[in-house]
Write an enzyme that holds these catalytic residues in place. Structure first.
Site, PDB file in Angstrom:
ATOM      1  N   GLY A 108      -5.613   0.313   9.090  1.00 33.82           N
ATOM      2  CA  GLY A 108      -4.802  -0.366  10.096  1.00 33.82           C
ATOM      3  C   GLY A 108      -5.459  -1.682  10.428  1.00 33.82           C
ATOM      4  N   ARG A 109      -5.244  -2.645   9.583  1.00 31.84           N
ATOM      5  CA  ARG A 109      -5.985  -3.913   9.683  1.00 31.84           C
ATOM      6  C   ARG A 109      -5.733  -4.667  10.986  1.00 31.84           C
ATOM      7  NH1 ARG A 109      -9.428  -6.910   6.509  1.00 31.84           N
ATOM      8  NH2 ARG A 109      -9.981  -4.954   5.547  1.00 31.84           N
ATOM      9  N   GLY A 162       0.840  -1.203   0.000  1.00 26.95           N
ATOM     10  CA  GLY A 162       0.000   0.000   0.000  1.00 26.95           C
ATOM     11  C   GLY A 162       0.869   1.243   0.000  1.00 26.95           C
ATOM     12  N   ASP A 190       0.557   1.651   8.371  1.00 20.83           N
ATOM     13  CA  ASP A 190       0.086   0.897   9.539  1.00 20.83           C
ATOM     14  C   ASP A 190       1.020   1.039  10.745  1.00 20.83           C
ATOM     15  OD1 ASP A 190      -2.025   0.133   8.009  1.00 20.83           O
ATOM     16  OD2 ASP A 190      -1.322  -1.904   7.635  1.00 20.83           O
ATOM     17  N   TYR A 209      -8.575   5.717   1.033  1.00 26.33           N
ATOM     18  CA  TYR A 209      -7.362   6.203   0.358  1.00 26.33           C
ATOM     19  C   TYR A 209      -7.112   7.689   0.590  1.00 26.33           C
ATOM     20  CZ  TYR A 209      -6.690   1.827  -2.223  1.00 26.33           C
ATOM     21  OH  TYR A 209      -6.445   0.523  -2.564  1.00 26.33           O
ATOM     22  N   ARG A 222      -4.268   8.006   3.166  1.00 26.77           N
ATOM     23  CA  ARG A 222      -2.869   7.685   2.884  1.00 26.77           C
ATOM     24  C   ARG A 222      -2.334   8.425   1.651  1.00 26.77           C
ATOM     25  NH1 ARG A 222      -3.401   1.294   1.044  1.00 26.77           N
ATOM     26  NH2 ARG A 222      -3.385   1.742  -1.178  1.00 26.77           N
ATOM     27  N   GLU A 262     -10.481  -0.163  11.031  1.00 31.16           N
ATOM     28  CA  GLU A 262     -11.080  -1.180  10.153  1.00 31.16           C
ATOM     29  C   GLU A 262     -10.865  -2.588  10.714  1.00 31.16           C
ATOM     30  OE1 GLU A 262      -9.069  -1.080   6.363  1.00 31.16           O
ATOM     31  OE2 GLU A 262      -7.127  -1.555   7.247  1.00 31.16           O
TER      32      GLU A 262
HETATM   33  O1  F6P Z   1      -0.635  -0.890   3.448  1.00 30.89           O
HETATM   34  C1  F6P Z   1      -1.468  -0.976   4.522  1.00 30.89           C
HETATM   35  C2  F6P Z   1      -2.883  -0.608   4.185  1.00 30.89           C
HETATM   36  O2  F6P Z   1      -2.963   0.736   3.918  1.00 30.89           O
HETATM   37  C3  F6P Z   1      -3.840  -1.089   5.286  1.00 30.89           C
HETATM   38  O3  F6P Z   1      -3.989  -0.214   6.346  1.00 30.89           O
HETATM   39  C4  F6P Z   1      -5.104  -1.341   4.509  1.00 30.89           C
HETATM   40  O4  F6P Z   1      -5.877  -2.308   5.140  1.00 30.89           O
HETATM   41  C5  F6P Z   1      -4.585  -1.845   3.231  1.00 30.89           C
HETATM   42  O5  F6P Z   1      -3.329  -1.274   3.028  1.00 30.89           O
HETATM   43  C6  F6P Z   1      -5.432  -1.593   2.016  1.00 30.89           C
HETATM   44  O6  F6P Z   1      -4.823  -2.231   0.952  1.00 30.89           O
HETATM   45  P1  F6P Z   1      -5.291  -2.187  -0.551  1.00 30.89           P
HETATM   46  O7  F6P Z   1      -5.073  -0.793  -1.027  1.00 30.89           O
HETATM   47  O8  F6P Z   1      -4.411  -3.152  -1.270  1.00 30.89           O
HETATM   48  O9  F6P Z   1      -6.697  -2.604  -0.561  1.00 30.89           O
END
Ligand code: F6P
Length: 424
Positions: A195-196, A17, A148, A301, A304, A251
């Site tokens: 932040g899974r 990500g 994360d 998104y 980030r 999340e």
């Molecule tokens: O890289 C970490 C992250 O931003 C997590 O917090 C989030 O769950 C995940 O990536 C989302 O990923 P993607 O964009 O591949 O769905």
């Protein structure tokens, strides 16, 4: 007199990500590589990360203009393209590693800089091992990155400080909105953040307020099992006392059985079977059980990619780890990652030091229990002390016509040297 080594080419790849500052790390790598021409000949980047490496789709970074390279420092997301692509274990898929080494050999690549999170550190480590086994040694250095904030041994992870700032600012601003309307309209606002498995980003929402009744009145962490009745009592209490309640939910929140709430057979605000998105689930629960009008938002998104509101500390650290990675590599340090070491909290002072990839790979750093208040719904003073410096400082991008002026790379392809296509 020691013999000057023959320069080798270098390969840089973005992984996983993306973040608001991963390109600042790229700029750190590129600038440092240019200063070490005695060791590093050409710098190539993988188009879409490691996939570019496997498919021999390499970008000639040297063809980019100095203005573009400077612009990377203030441009979000992955300028060279990133990939969620995990190379399997050596035992399961040795062929992938061998292919990567084949591409490296064809392009005289002796240095590999892998800009990613836990999985990527593991891959970088494996590439360094297999290169040696195949008689083609490659110096592999990881460049840390993940919103994360879950890599061990480093004070924080580049990318996190900017997300933390975005979430803290957005929580503070939305809370003002809710507070102004609460008497006649919305009483509960829910913000879902990323932040899974680790609740660092949710914790950052806590920076929005200072006092015990300040918003967010509730934070839901993946580290704390969701207790529905305690949660509802807390929301009701806040609405009773303050007139409204702001909730930041990770999340990755799970129930007592360890199941993600968003996968627990619940329904979202639209009545759809839940397909991900815990924010609407929480909002709907509040509506059903307490009857309050709500709004919810999923930062997704937006959080980030929000380079316009990045933390200067984060941008500086992202650049510094990229630069340090190259400096370690030309000193012959293999299988390491530049980590951020906190020298002091107030004022915040930090330095960069190498740590072994083997100690970083596949280890997840979660929010420690003493950073979460006893009731499980807030952050402690220790957590605030840890987080606060990471969001400090402004690093605005230049603006043109009212919009941030981001750059795009030319992305000139390096001429292929291997015959045939490689399918991933
Ligand atoms: O890289 C970490 C992250 O931003 C997590 O917090 C989030 O769950 C995940 O990536 C989302 O990923 P993607 O964009 O591949 O769905």
């Amino acid at each position: 007199m020691s013999k000057t080594p023959k320069p080798r080419n270098a390969f840089y790849a973005q992984s996983g990500g993306v973040t608001a500052v991963i390109n600042a790390s790229a700029a750190g790598v590129i600038d440092a590589a240019r200063r070490h021409r005695k060791y590093i000949g050409r710098l190539y980047a993988g188009r879409h990360g490691i996939i570019g490496g496997l498919t021999e789709d390499l970008i000639d970074v040297g063809a980019e203009t100095p203005a573009t390279i400077r612009g990377l420092r203030h441009t979000p997301a992955g300028a060279f393209g990133s990939a969620r692509f995990k190379l399997k274990g050596l035992g399961q898929n040795r062929a992938e590693y061998e292919r990567l080494i084949e591409v490296f050999r064809a392009h005289d690549i002796g240095y590999f800089f892998y800009n990613g999170g836990n999985d990527s550190m593991d891959t970088a480590l494996k590439v360094s091992q297999i290169g040696a086994q195949l008689g083609y040694p490659v110096t592999c250095v990881g460049v840390p990155k993940t919103v994360d904030n879950d890599l061990p041994l480093t004070d924080c992870c580049p990318g996190f400080g900017s997300v933390a700032k975005y979430i803290a600012v957005s929580t503070r601003e939305a809370a003002l909105d809710v507070a102004s309307m609460a008497r006649t309209s919305t009483k509960v606002f829910v913000l879902e953040v990323m932040g899974r498995h680790a609740g660092w980003i949710a914790a950052a929402g806590g920076l929005a307020g200072n006092g015990p009744d300040d918003p967010p009145q509730v934070i839901l962490f993946p580290e704390v099992a969701f207790d529905e009745s305690a949660f509802l009592a807390r929301v009701k209490g806040s609405v009773g006392k303050n007139g409204y309640c702001v909730i930041v939910v990770s999340e990755g929140v799970k129930n007592a059985d360890g199941k993600f709430l968003a996968e627990a057979g619940t329904r979202d605000a639209f009545g759809h079977a839940q397909l991900g998105g815990v924010g609407p689930v929480i909002a709907q629960l509040v509506k059903e059980r307490l009857g309050y009008k709500y709004h919810w938002a999923v930062a997704d998104y937006l959080q980030r990619a929000a380079r316009h509101i990045a933390s200067k500390t984060d941008v500086d650290q992202a650049y510094a780890v990229g630069k340090a990675a190259v400096e370690y590599a030309v000193r012959g340090m293999n299988g390491v990652m530049p980590a951020i070491i906190r020298k002091s909290g107030k004022p915040y002072r930090w330095k960069i030091e190498p740590v072994p990839l083997a100690a970083v790979a596949n280890v997840e750093k979660k929010v420690p229990r003493d950073y979460i208040t006893e009731d499980g719904f807030g952050i402690t003073a220790a957590c605030r002390r840890y987080l606060q410096p990471l969001i400090a400082g402004e690093a605005w991008p230049p603006y043109r016509d009212g919009l941030p002026a981001y750059v795009r790379i030319k992305g000139k392809a390096v001429k292929r040297r291997l015959a045939g296509d490689y399918r991933i």
